[in-house]
Design an enzyme around this catalytic site. Structure first.
Site, short mmCIF file in Angstrom:
data_model
loop_
_atom_site.label_atom_id
_atom_site.label_comp_id
_atom_site.label_asym_id
_atom_site.label_seq_id
_atom_site.Cartn_x
_atom_site.Cartn_y
_atom_site.Cartn_z
N ASN A 1 0.81 -1.22 0.00
CA ASN A 1 0.00 0.00 0.00
C ASN A 1 0.85 1.27 0.00
O ASN A 1 0.40 2.31 -0.50
CB ASN A 1 -0.92 0.00 1.22
CG ASN A 1 -1.53 1.35 1.50
OD1 ASN A 1 -2.47 1.78 0.83
ND2 ASN A 1 -0.98 2.06 2.49
N SER B 1 -3.54 2.09 -9.33
CA SER B 1 -4.32 3.32 -9.49
C SER B 1 -4.92 3.37 -10.88
O SER B 1 -4.37 2.80 -11.84
CB SER B 1 -3.44 4.56 -9.29
OG SER B 1 -4.11 5.74 -9.69
N TYR C 1 3.91 9.26 -11.63
CA TYR C 1 2.92 8.47 -10.90
C TYR C 1 2.28 7.43 -11.81
O TYR C 1 2.17 6.24 -11.44
CB TYR C 1 1.86 9.40 -10.30
CG TYR C 1 0.84 8.69 -9.44
CD1 TYR C 1 1.20 8.13 -8.23
CD2 TYR C 1 -0.49 8.58 -9.86
CE1 TYR C 1 0.26 7.48 -7.43
CE2 TYR C 1 -1.43 7.94 -9.07
CZ TYR C 1 -1.05 7.40 -7.86
OH TYR C 1 -1.98 6.74 -7.07
N ALA D 1 3.44 6.15 -14.57
CA ALA D 1 4.44 5.15 -14.96
C ALA D 1 4.66 4.14 -13.84
O ALA D 1 4.77 2.93 -14.08
CB ALA D 1 5.75 5.83 -15.32
#
Length: 249
Positions: free
Chosen positions: A85, A146, A158, A160
């Site tokens: 996470n 995401s 982010y 990538a």
């Protein structure tokens, strides 16, 4: 897999989505272990939830991760579930004409995002799986991805990092199935968390809310429900579970 019989390791579990997962899973799982780099947040979590086992460490340091995972297995024995996470949201265009300095995306921001969101996931997982295989622990690796993995304007680093997480998830599902270890990613849309609000402007948040058919951001408890689903369905493997309210970017 039965949640109440599971030992779960959650990275970045002292705040935000990770804390929601840790606190709620602690009430139903056999054991919850949290790794986080923020000592103050860990101390507060331990005070609020004494049954959660807390460890402080820098997940971007491979040697430290190796030692820490070894210590956790020595102290707790078999662990069935890893929830990767820990991560950061970073928004920055490739070229910013409004910048008064260098208009290019800052290399240090690229490296930091990749280090935390991708390298740390590899460091934790490779050491975790080694121990799981040696202790013959069947279970599941759950990677928090995401919706931005699809490619989101203004989030080069982010997006990538999360696209790479999706690729690793599928790769690991193919490699680890022989050991009874599944690999699944959960790809949330825009969740109502402090990190989301810190990374995006209010106008951008409203834009995403309006573009989502449900006209809202996701709730942390909805991610919890997705994690439980993945844990309990032993045939669910090598899949990216979208949790985005129908938003397409």
């Amino acid at each position: 897999m039965i949640v109440k019989d599971s030992a779960i390791l959650i990275t970045g579990g002292a705040s935000g989505l990770g804390k929601t997962l840790a606190v709620n899973l602690a009430s139903i799982a056999a054991k919850v272990i949290v790794i986080d780099k923020n000592q103050e947040s860990l101390a507060l979590l331990k005070e609020e939830q004494p049954l959660i086992h807390c460890y402080c460490g820098d997940l971007t340091n491979y040697d430290e991760v190796h030692r820490l995972i070894g210590k956790i297995f020595d102290e707790h024995g078999k662990i069935n579930v890893l929830v990767n996470n820990a991560g950061i949201i970073h928004s920055e265009p490739l070229i910013n004409l409004l910048s008064r300095e260098d208009i290019k995306h800052k290399v240090e921001n690229w490296n930091r995002t990749i280090d935390i969101n991708l390298n740390a996931v590899f460091y934790v997982t490779v050491n975790m799986v080694e121990k799981m295989v040696k202790t013959r622990s069947k279970g599941v690796i759950i990677n928090i991805s995401s919706i931005s993995a699809n490619g989101n304007a203004g989030q080069s680093a982010y997006a990538a990092s999360k696209a790479a997480i999706n690729a690793l998830t599928v790769t690991w599902s193919k490699e680890l199935g022989m050991f009874g270890i599944r690999a699944v990613a959960i790809a949330p849309g825009f969740m109502d968390t402090p990190s989301t609000r810190a990374a995006l402007t209010e106008n951008k948040i409203k834009q995403y809310q309006n573009a989502t058919p449900l006209n809202r951001m996701g709730k942390t408890e909805e991610l919890l429900n997705a994690v439980i689903f993945v844990m309990e369905n032993d045939f669910y493997n090598g899949t990216i579970l979208s949790l985005d309210g129908g938003l397409k970017i």
